[in-house]
Write a protein that holds these residues in place. Structure first.
Motif, PDB file in Angstrom:
ATOM      1  N   PRO A  81       0.801  -1.239   0.000  1.00  0.00           N
ATOM      2  CA  PRO A  81       0.000   0.000   0.000  1.00  0.00           C
ATOM      3  C   PRO A  81       0.827   1.279   0.000  1.00  0.00           C
ATOM      4  N   GLY A  93      -0.294   2.871  -4.391  1.00  0.00           N
ATOM      5  CA  GLY A  93      -0.169   1.423  -4.522  1.00  0.00           C
ATOM      6  C   GLY A  93       1.070   1.064  -5.318  1.00  0.00           C
ATOM      7  N   ILE A 101       1.329   1.649   8.477  1.00  0.00           N
ATOM      8  CA  ILE A 101       0.027   2.062   7.975  1.00  0.00           C
ATOM      9  C   ILE A 101      -0.323   3.426   8.575  1.00  0.00           C
ATOM     10  N   ALA A 146       1.431   5.201   3.569  1.00  0.00           N
ATOM     11  CA  ALA A 146       0.583   4.051   3.241  1.00  0.00           C
ATOM     12  C   ALA A 146      -0.773   4.313   3.884  1.00  0.00           C
ATOM     13  N   MET A 183      -3.778   2.906   3.219  1.00  0.00           N
ATOM     14  CA  MET A 183      -4.754   1.812   3.213  1.00  0.00           C
ATOM     15  C   MET A 183      -4.193   0.619   3.975  1.00  0.00           C
ATOM     16  N   PHE A 243      -2.740  -5.413   1.758  1.00  0.00           N
ATOM     17  CA  PHE A 243      -1.592  -5.934   1.022  1.00  0.00           C
ATOM     18  C   PHE A 243      -2.015  -7.251   0.398  1.00  0.00           C
ATOM     19  N   TYR A 248     -11.666  -5.143  -2.289  1.00  0.00           N
ATOM     20  CA  TYR A 248     -11.567  -4.221  -1.160  1.00  0.00           C
ATOM     21  C   TYR A 248     -12.740  -3.250  -1.163  1.00  0.00           C
ATOM     22  N   SER A 278       3.758   6.540  -5.960  1.00  0.00           N
ATOM     23  CA  SER A 278       4.354   5.734  -4.898  1.00  0.00           C
ATOM     24  C   SER A 278       5.649   6.397  -4.436  1.00  0.00           C
ATOM     25  N   TYR A 297      -5.485   2.915  -4.737  1.00  0.00           N
ATOM     26  CA  TYR A 297      -6.257   3.817  -3.873  1.00  0.00           C
ATOM     27  C   TYR A 297      -7.449   4.375  -4.648  1.00  0.00           C
TER      28      TYR A 297
END
Length: 858
Positions: A314, A318, A337, A356, A358, A361, A453, A708, A721
């Motif tokens: 995440p 992503g 996280i 991160a 979210m 994973f 998700y 990222s 995301y």
């Protein structure tokens, strides 16, 4: 007369002292704190267990394992000797193992690493002097048989005892009288062995009537083994041990003097998912040893060297790590996280990265994939991943949990500095829960993981579909008042100066509407409390430098009438000013070192805190409800149903005040409660940062990750995301005019790939007014420099994205390096070519630095 004056003086001093004392007491008391225990999980009764039972298996099963639970979609299997589990997906026939099935033949792994490959749980802990140790459960529990498995509802619970449960030398009495030694031990041994034992005890100097154990001799391995055998042969019991130790003033020995932890791990099947939980309130620790963190199922679904696919992590929007990518010299991927906890006293940062946001994973291996969602404990969780070829032959991605706060304390001895790692006294006592779901075939991709998700969030009513609209939002951060240092007669002071008044903001908004920007969402920064770095948010009184209350209301009405909205911005967790309504000693968070959390913004060039950019306190999460309530009551009188939250969905911090510890997981629950409170007062919320826990409360997200961190181990960045929230929340990334990317064409293409609305930060006054202020990073805010470019870019984006604004972004495909495609649920697709050469996909040619709209709605 003199005596009367003296009496009056004394009485006056007493009164003044009393007033001063009352003032100090009131000042140090600070704002009322919320009952943290009301948010904490608290102790819970363990789920009823029973003797482990095996179910009849109507499938091909898993070799060497027994079926212990099943649903229509999945079967849970358990190995009674190694405690490993496996999941059989009945829909595809794929089996996912908690540990690699062929790990014993790994040509790279050392014997120690093979024990780690066989573990389901690994703990790290510190002793009383701060030494860090690591215990894998296979080494410290399974091999010794120190575990117990039992059946629970639709699953099993395995309770591990990690550590050396033997007493060792402490199984022998430290003190014993000659009479007791003769009676309980020597008389029951042959002469030679009795003489051997007797020689290892010697009369105490202070009390010759009591014998003391000669530890220097006995602790030798061969001697200890012989002595333990002798006492066991004599039938010496634990009760005897306690009596004899007490005779010399000592205490009964206990295995708790060694590292020892009891930890239950629960596996349950829920329809098409595996739930893995650790109830921390049922964890026990031995004296002087404190758990620091736990790794859970480090090698679940691990992929070997011959498998094809990738790991999803995440990082930012992503990232993908291709299996067996050969980057064996790169460090493993590790990210907390919701970003790092700002509540630490380090002046520098170990990592500068996209957060991160979210708690997810996953991994794709061949035609199968799995996605993990951290459902409980996500705020104290980290996600780690690594490839094969380093310590072993397996690609793996997993979650770990920091169950205690940790910080560094510096001790100065002359010119020497000693650093000591400290753990908080209290351990988080909630539950850790991770949900594993499984995909196959065409769904076994990162796009399929994102859809899964999203479906989970929709089922839990954490996402609701967007209302229809004819246009895409245009997000505009308007810079209002800022504080600037000035001087009067040589005396410096901080003045509040206007960069954009309410009237000037209205003029800019009117011009945008005239030029076709109807859905204008204006976030107004610096409108109350003396600028952007405003006072504690207890009184929403507008700054005179930018305008009056009536002008603020008029601006809100104008924007709403034009189809947009005004979002006055407020920050709750960073307190830059103290006007008497905030008491740092009481209202600020505390580090683990018990210092008040006083911080500075980071200087990106130095990667360190710099007081030049200001000093701020980190508000304790326990005090957050008080300030939110005060602000909501004050702001409510304006009748504006929209609000921008600068940090409530972005910053998540702990508080290690001794009498009131607030872990990040508890702070998350408090923040969610405040988000709900503010949504009730202002239903149209704009949230900056957009950590996943804020999604249910936001209608607009800004500063969402559009890239990222590009860690060395990762291979590609993907819009996971965006795929999770598109069609449910309107969103935008950072402001175009102050971002790192200043190529308008690339900004357009990136927005098309991300399904993202455009965003700018503007001011009416020239940017030079910000020189020598704490806001010089907004060096390019003058709206005149960006106006025409922004309007043209918005119109082009609006034409493409407005028709699919309420649709799900269902698929993202990387056709080649720099050539991607996004597809919406209606069938419309957008091919995007970032390269400098034409690209062809399915017979469609896309020009360099351009895009092509196709599909059913093209």
């Amino acid at each position: 007369m003199k005596s009367r004056k003296w009496l009056y003086t004394v009485l006056a001093c007493v009164v003044i002292a009393g007033i001063a004392t009352g003032f100090l007491i009131g000042a140090n008391r600070g704002a009322p704190a919320v009952d943290v225990a009301a948010y904490a999980a608290g102790a819970s009764e363990p789920a009823p267990g029973k003797e482990l039972s095996v179910l009849p298996d109507r499938t091909e099963g898993v070799p060497g394992m027994s079926l212990v639970a099943e649903t229509a979609a999945l079967g849970l299997y358990y190995h009674p000797e190694t405690t490993e589990i496996a999941i059989r997906d009945k829909r595809s026939g794929r089996i996912w193992y908690s540990n690699p099935a062929d790990r014993a033949e790994d040509p790279i792994a050392s014997p120690f690493e093979k024990e780690a490959l066989s573990s389901q749980l690994t703990v790290t802990f510190r002793d009383s002097i701060g030494t860090l140790e690591t215990y894998p459960n296979y080494t410290w529990s399974v091999t010794n048989g120190n575990f117990q498995a039992e059946s629970i509802e639709n699953g099993i619970r395995v309770t591990y005892t990690l550590g050396d449960v033997s007493l060792g030398i402490d199984a022998l009495p430290k003190y014993i009288t000659p009479e007791r030694l003769q009676e309980k031990v020597l008389s029951k041994l042959d002469a030679a062995l009795a003489k051997y034992v007797q020689a290892r005890y010697y009369p105490m100097k202070d009390n010759p009537a009591v014998l003391e154990r000669l530890d220097e001799q006995i602790k030798k391995e061969l001697v200890l083994k012989k002595m333990l055998g002798a006492f066991e042969q004599a039938g010496y019991t634990a009760d005897d041990l306690a009596i004899d130790n007490a005779s010399g003033g000592g205490e009964a020995a206990s295995a708790d003097s060694k590292p020892r932890f009891t930890i239950p791990v629960e596996y349950r099947l829920e329809e098409d998912s595996l739930m893995v939980s650790v109830p921390l309130d049922q964890v026990t620790e031995s004296d002087s040893y404190r758990l620091r963190s736990m790794e859970l199922l480090r090698y679940f679904g691990a992929a070997g060297t011959n498998e094809q696919g990738y790991m999803f992590v995440p990082d930012g929007s992503g990232s993908l790590i291709m299996l067996n990518n050969g980057k064996v010299k790169e460090e493993q991927y590790v990210q907390r996280i919701y970003g790092t906890d700002p509540n630490h006293n380090s002046a520098s940062r170990g990592q500068v990265a996209e957060p991160a946001r979210m708690p997810v994973f996953g991994m794709k291996s061949g035609d199968g994939a799995w996605l993990a969602i951290i459902e409980e404990g996500d705020a104290i969780a980290s996600v780690s991943a690594d490839i094969s070829g380093k310590q072993n032959s397996y690609n793996h991605v997993f979650s770990s949990f920091a169950v205690r706060g940790e910080d560094m304390l510096e001790l100065y001895t002359g010119s020497t500095v000693q650093e000591i790692q400290l753990l908080s006294d209290k351990m988080y006592d909630g539950h850790l829960s991770v949900r594993y779901s499984f995909l196959s075939g065409g769904d076994a991709t990162y796009s399929g993981m994102a859809r899964l998700y999203q479906q989970r969030l929709v089922q839990e009513k954490k996402l609701t579909p967007l209302a229809e609209s004819d246009s895409l939002p245009f997000y505009l951060d308007m810079l209002g008042s800022v504080d600037k240092q000035r001087s009067f007669l040589g005396v410096p002071y901080h003045a509040v100066v206007s960069m954009t008044t309410f009237d000037q903001a209205g003029d800019i908004a009117g011009k945008l509407v005239e030029d076709g920007v109807s859905n204008l969402r204006m976030r107004y920064l610096g409108w109350f409390g003396k600028g952007v770095h405003h006072k504690p948010p207890v009184n929403a009184k507008t700054d005179g430098a930018v305008g009056s209350v009536s002008e603020l209301k008029e601006l809100a009405a104008e924007l709403q009438a034009a189809g947009g909205g005004l979002y006055p911005d407020v920050a709750f967790q960073h307190v830059y000013r103290d006007d008497g309504s905030f008491t740092p000693a009481s209202d600020a968070a505390r580090f683990v070192t018990r210092e008040t959390a006083e911080l500075h913004p980071y200087d990106r060039s130095m990667n360190r805190m710099d007081s030049y950019y200001g000093t701020y306190y980190l508000m304790s999460p326990a005090k957050l409800p008080h300030y939110v309530s005060r602000f909501a009551d004050s702001y409510g009188r304006y009748g504006i149903a929209s609000l921008s939250l600068r940090d409530l969905g972005d910053v998540l911090s702990s508080d290690y005040r001794v009498q009131r510890v607030v872990f990040r997981e508890t702070a998350k629950l408090i923040a969610q409660d405040q988000l709900e409170r503010l949504r009730e007062a202002s239903p149209d919320l704009m949230v900056s940062g957009g950590n996943a826990y804020s999604w249910p409360y936001a209608k607009h997200l800004i500063d969402v990750p559009a890239a990222s961190s590009k860690f060395g181990l990762t291979d590609a960045e993907v819009p996971f995301y965006q795929m999770a929230i598109h069609g449910y929340i309107d969103y935008a990334a950072g402001a175009f005019n102050i971002g790192n990317e200043q190529n308008p064409r690339k900004q357009l293409l990136r927005s098309l790939e991300m399904g993202s609305a455009p965003r700018y930060l503007w001011s009416y006054e020239q940017s030079s007014e910000l020189k020598y202020t704490r806001f010089d990073e907004m060096y390019a805010a003058d709206y005149r420099d960006w106006y025409e470019e922004a309007v043209a870019l918005y119109k082009e984006l609006n034409e493409v994205l407005a028709p699919v604004r309420t649709e799900r972004l269902v698929e993202h495909t990387q056709h080649a390096d720099g050539v991607v495609e996004v597809k919406y649920e209606s069938g419309m697709s957008i091919l995007i070519n970032y390269t400098d050469k034409p690209a062809s996909v399915r017979g469609i040619t896309v020009e360099p630095q351009s895009y092509a709209v196709g599909g059913d709605r093209a």
